[in-house]
Scaffold this motif. Structure first.
Motif, PDB file in Angstrom:
ATOM      1  N   LEU A   1      20.897 -54.286 -18.140  1.00 22.03           N
ATOM      2  CA  LEU A   1      22.179 -54.933 -17.859  1.00 22.03           C
ATOM      3  C   LEU A   1      22.205 -56.340 -18.451  1.00 22.03           C
ATOM      4  N   PRO A   2      23.323 -56.728 -19.078  1.00 22.07           N
ATOM      5  CA  PRO A   2      23.416 -58.053 -19.710  1.00 22.07           C
ATOM      6  C   PRO A   2      23.738 -59.156 -18.710  1.00 22.07           C
ATOM      7  N   ILE A   3      22.867 -59.334 -17.731  1.00 27.54           N
ATOM      8  CA  ILE A   3      23.032 -60.393 -16.740  1.00 27.54           C
ATOM      9  C   ILE A   3      21.714 -61.138 -16.622  1.00 27.54           C
ATOM     10  N   SER A   4      21.746 -62.260 -15.932  1.00 30.09           N
ATOM     11  CA  SER A   4      20.546 -63.083 -15.820  1.00 30.09           C
ATOM     12  C   SER A   4      19.495 -62.398 -14.949  1.00 30.09           C
ATOM     13  N   ALA A   5      18.240 -62.828 -15.129  1.00 30.89           N
ATOM     14  CA  ALA A   5      17.143 -62.252 -14.347  1.00 30.89           C
ATOM     15  C   ALA A   5      17.330 -62.521 -12.858  1.00 30.89           C
ATOM     16  N   ARG A   6      17.895 -63.666 -12.529  1.00 28.54           N
ATOM     17  CA  ARG A   6      18.120 -63.995 -11.117  1.00 28.54           C
ATOM     18  C   ARG A   6      19.132 -63.044 -10.492  1.00 28.54           C
ATOM     19  N   GLU A   7      20.182 -62.710 -11.243  1.00 32.06           N
ATOM     20  CA  GLU A   7      21.181 -61.777 -10.725  1.00 32.06           C
ATOM     21  C   GLU A   7      20.607 -60.370 -10.605  1.00 32.06           C
ATOM     22  N   LYS A   8      19.733 -60.001 -11.533  1.00 30.44           N
ATOM     23  CA  LYS A   8      19.122 -58.671 -11.468  1.00 30.44           C
ATOM     24  C   LYS A   8      18.275 -58.508 -10.211  1.00 30.44           C
ATOM     25  N   GLU A   9      17.568 -59.562  -9.829  1.00 28.20           N
ATOM     26  CA  GLU A   9      16.717 -59.483  -8.642  1.00 28.20           C
ATOM     27  C   GLU A   9      17.532 -59.265  -7.375  1.00 28.20           C
ATOM     28  N   ARG A  10      18.774 -59.726  -7.370  1.00 29.61           N
ATOM     29  CA  ARG A  10      19.613 -59.608  -6.179  1.00 29.61           C
ATOM     30  C   ARG A  10      20.353 -58.283  -6.109  1.00 29.61           C
ATOM     31  N   LEU A  11      20.283 -57.476  -7.173  1.00 28.37           N
ATOM     32  CA  LEU A  11      21.027 -56.223  -7.200  1.00 28.37           C
ATOM     33  C   LEU A  11      20.336 -55.155  -6.362  1.00 28.37           C
ATOM     34  N   SER A  12      21.103 -54.511  -5.509  1.00 26.07           N
ATOM     35  CA  SER A  12      20.589 -53.328  -4.818  1.00 26.07           C
ATOM     36  C   SER A  12      20.730 -52.130  -5.753  1.00 26.07           C
ATOM     37  N   TYR A  13      20.178 -50.992  -5.345  1.00 26.49           N
ATOM     38  CA  TYR A  13      20.305 -49.795  -6.179  1.00 26.49           C
ATOM     39  C   TYR A  13      21.767 -49.364  -6.297  1.00 26.49           C
ATOM     40  N   LEU A  14      22.536 -49.528  -5.207  1.00 25.17           N
ATOM     41  CA  LEU A  14      23.958 -49.181  -5.248  1.00 25.17           C
ATOM     42  C   LEU A  14      24.696 -50.062  -6.246  1.00 25.17           C
ATOM     43  N   HIS A  15      24.440 -51.362  -6.202  1.00 28.28           N
ATOM     44  CA  HIS A  15      25.098 -52.279  -7.129  1.00 28.28           C
ATOM     45  C   HIS A  15      24.653 -52.022  -8.563  1.00 28.28           C
ATOM     46  N   THR A  16      23.393 -51.665  -8.745  1.00 35.90           N
ATOM     47  CA  THR A  16      22.904 -51.357 -10.088  1.00 35.90           C
ATOM     48  C   THR A  16      23.658 -50.177 -10.679  1.00 35.90           C
ATOM     49  N   MET A  17      23.800 -49.103  -9.898  1.00 41.14           N
ATOM     50  CA  MET A  17      24.506 -47.925 -10.394  1.00 41.14           C
ATOM     51  C   MET A  17      25.981 -48.235 -10.652  1.00 41.14           C
ATOM     52  N   ALA A  18      26.588 -49.076  -9.803  1.00 40.93           N
ATOM     53  CA  ALA A  18      27.998 -49.429 -10.001  1.00 40.93           C
ATOM     54  C   ALA A  18      28.186 -50.183 -11.315  1.00 40.93           C
ATOM     55  N   LEU A  19      27.294 -51.122 -11.603  1.00 38.60           N
ATOM     56  CA  LEU A  19      27.398 -51.877 -12.853  1.00 38.60           C
ATOM     57  C   LEU A  19      27.120 -50.997 -14.065  1.00 38.60           C
ATOM     58  N   VAL A  20      26.154 -50.109 -13.948  1.00 39.24           N
ATOM     59  CA  VAL A  20      25.832 -49.215 -15.064  1.00 39.24           C
ATOM     60  C   VAL A  20      27.023 -48.311 -15.380  1.00 39.24           C
TER      61      VAL A  20
ATOM     62  N   ALA B   1      31.167 -52.541  -5.391  1.00 38.38           N
ATOM     63  CA  ALA B   1      30.592 -51.849  -4.239  1.00 38.38           C
ATOM     64  C   ALA B   1      31.675 -51.212  -3.369  1.00 38.38           C
ATOM     65  N   GLN B   2      32.937 -51.667  -3.521  1.00 40.22           N
ATOM     66  CA  GLN B   2      34.041 -51.067  -2.773  1.00 40.22           C
ATOM     67  C   GLN B   2      34.383 -49.675  -3.306  1.00 40.22           C
ATOM     68  N   GLY B   3      34.138 -49.444  -4.589  1.00 42.97           N
ATOM     69  CA  GLY B   3      34.476 -48.177  -5.231  1.00 42.97           C
ATOM     70  C   GLY B   3      34.643 -48.380  -6.722  1.00 42.97           C
TER      71      GLY B   3
ATOM     72  N   THR C   1      37.381 -47.195  -8.605  1.00 41.86           N
ATOM     73  CA  THR C   1      38.761 -47.094  -9.072  1.00 41.86           C
ATOM     74  C   THR C   1      39.558 -48.283  -8.558  1.00 41.86           C
ATOM     75  N   VAL C   2      40.707 -48.510  -9.169  1.00 39.67           N
ATOM     76  CA  VAL C   2      41.556 -49.616  -8.736  1.00 39.67           C
ATOM     77  C   VAL C   2      42.074 -49.377  -7.324  1.00 39.67           C
ATOM     78  N   TYR C   3      42.193 -48.109  -6.930  1.00 37.87           N
ATOM     79  CA  TYR C   3      42.709 -47.794  -5.597  1.00 37.87           C
ATOM     80  C   TYR C   3      41.715 -48.178  -4.504  1.00 37.87           C
ATOM     81  N   ASP C   4      40.440 -48.290  -4.860  1.00 37.64           N
ATOM     82  CA  ASP C   4      39.423 -48.664  -3.877  1.00 37.64           C
ATOM     83  C   ASP C   4      39.469 -50.148  -3.538  1.00 37.64           C
ATOM     84  N   ILE C   5      40.058 -50.962  -4.416  1.00 34.98           N
ATOM     85  CA  ILE C   5      40.111 -52.397  -4.147  1.00 34.98           C
ATOM     86  C   ILE C   5      41.495 -52.832  -3.679  1.00 34.98           C
ATOM     87  N   LEU C   6      42.424 -51.864  -3.550  1.00 36.23           N
ATOM     88  CA  LEU C   6      43.769 -52.165  -3.072  1.00 36.23           C
ATOM     89  C   LEU C   6      43.897 -51.818  -1.601  1.00 36.23           C
ATOM     90  N   ASP C   7      44.920 -52.390  -0.977  1.00 39.69           N
ATOM     91  CA  ASP C   7      45.246 -52.012   0.388  1.00 39.69           C
ATOM     92  C   ASP C   7      45.685 -50.548   0.398  1.00 39.69           C
TER      93      ASP C   7
END
Length: 289
Positions: free
Chosen positions: A58-77, A140-142, A144-150
């Motif tokens: 992932l093209p992010i800093s090493a500090r941000e990578k350390e804070r990623l959970s497996y769920l967040h990793t898969m979402a970014l990928v 992490a909410q989802g 699709t755009v519908y996951d971040i909307l009311d």
């Protein structure tokens, strides 16, 4: 010594009996117990190795990578994979400047790119300034755009996107509440209403849903108190000119809006601040006045 049967009173021979024999089965060999605990652990270890390998790409800093959970990793990928499908690495680079944080900070909102099916493809980093959630937290909410909307607005948004997809290039606008961080909701009493203005654009020809993306600017409907404090300076600046539009006086708030100090502008021509393409139109309006 003779032994008689207690049942029929006849003499018994060795290893004989008048009673029916019950069949005896030879004890079967017990099946060996096979534990799956080690196999499950091996699979988990292999999954962890693969996720760590994906995280390292992932093209992010090493500090941000350390804070990623497996769920967040898969979402970014998944977000990166969808972006690679719409914007292949071997395609021509987009024209115009790269949107860095300095340029994004000048926008009144954040940028949003969706696929034809409403999947999230790109969210600009300044989304945190609007919703209080980073890109990773929003994913992490989802996906699709519908996951971040009311939830109540999802159906209306779906209709708007379908309408825009039927007529590529047609601009559509809808207003909906978007999910925000807990801190934002506690401070402001709920989620934030955002106006989404965008259109579907064909990224490659011939146009097809797989090569079409919805590009939009998401602007908060009402500014937050923090934004109001930042812009609490004069919303306008006033200036006085002679007939040729040379500055002879200007209020101090011009520094906030134009970046020039009052002393720098006095004696300068107003036309020197205009874009060359706008100078002719401005001169015509000046002559009309």
């Amino acid at each position: 010594m003779t032994i008689f049967c207690s049942h029929c009173h006849r003499p018994l021979q060795a290893e004989t009996s008048c009673l029916p024999r019950t069949g005896r089965q030879a004890p079967s060999a017990s099946k060996p117990f096979r534990s799956t605990k080690s196999a499950s652990k091996a699979r988990r270890d292999q999954i962890n190795v693969e996720l760590q390998a994906l995280r390292s790409l992932l093209p992010i800093s090493a500090r941000e990578k350390e804070r990623l959970s497996y769920l967040h990793t898969m979402a970014l990928v998944c977000l990166r994979l969808r972006g690679a499908q719409l914007f292949p690495p071997d395609s021509a680079p987009p024209t115009g400047p790269i949107l860095g944080m300095e340029l994004l900070s000048l926008l009144p909102g954040f940028l949003l790119v969706l696929s034809a099916s409403g999947k999230l493809v790109y969210i600009s980093e300044n989304v945190a300034e609007v919703l209080g959630l980073s890109v990773v937290e929003l994913l992490a909410q989802g996906d699709t755009v519908y996951d971040i909307l009311d939830g109540q607005a999802c159906e209306d948004v779906r209709k708007k996107l379908l309408l825009a997809q039927e007529e590529p290039g047609r601009e559509v606008t809808f207003v909906s509440e978007m999910r925000t961080s807990k801190a934002f909701r506690l401070q402001h009493g709920g989620n934030r209403a955002v106006a989404v203005c965008g259109r579907f654009t064909a990224l490659r020809w011939p146009a097809c849903p797989a090569a079409t993306a919805f590009l939009a600017l998401c602007t908060p409907v009402t500014p937050s108190p923090a934004d109001s404090d930042t812009t609490s300076q004069d919303n306008l600046f006033q200036s006085v000119h002679v007939l040729d539009m040379t500055f002879i006086d200007v209020t101090e708030s011009v520094t906030y809006h134009l970046g020039y100090h009052r002393e720098e502008l006095i004696g300068q021509s107003w036309y020197s601040l205009l874009h060359p393409e706008d100078a002719e139109l401005a001169a015509a309006q000046h002559r009309a006045v």
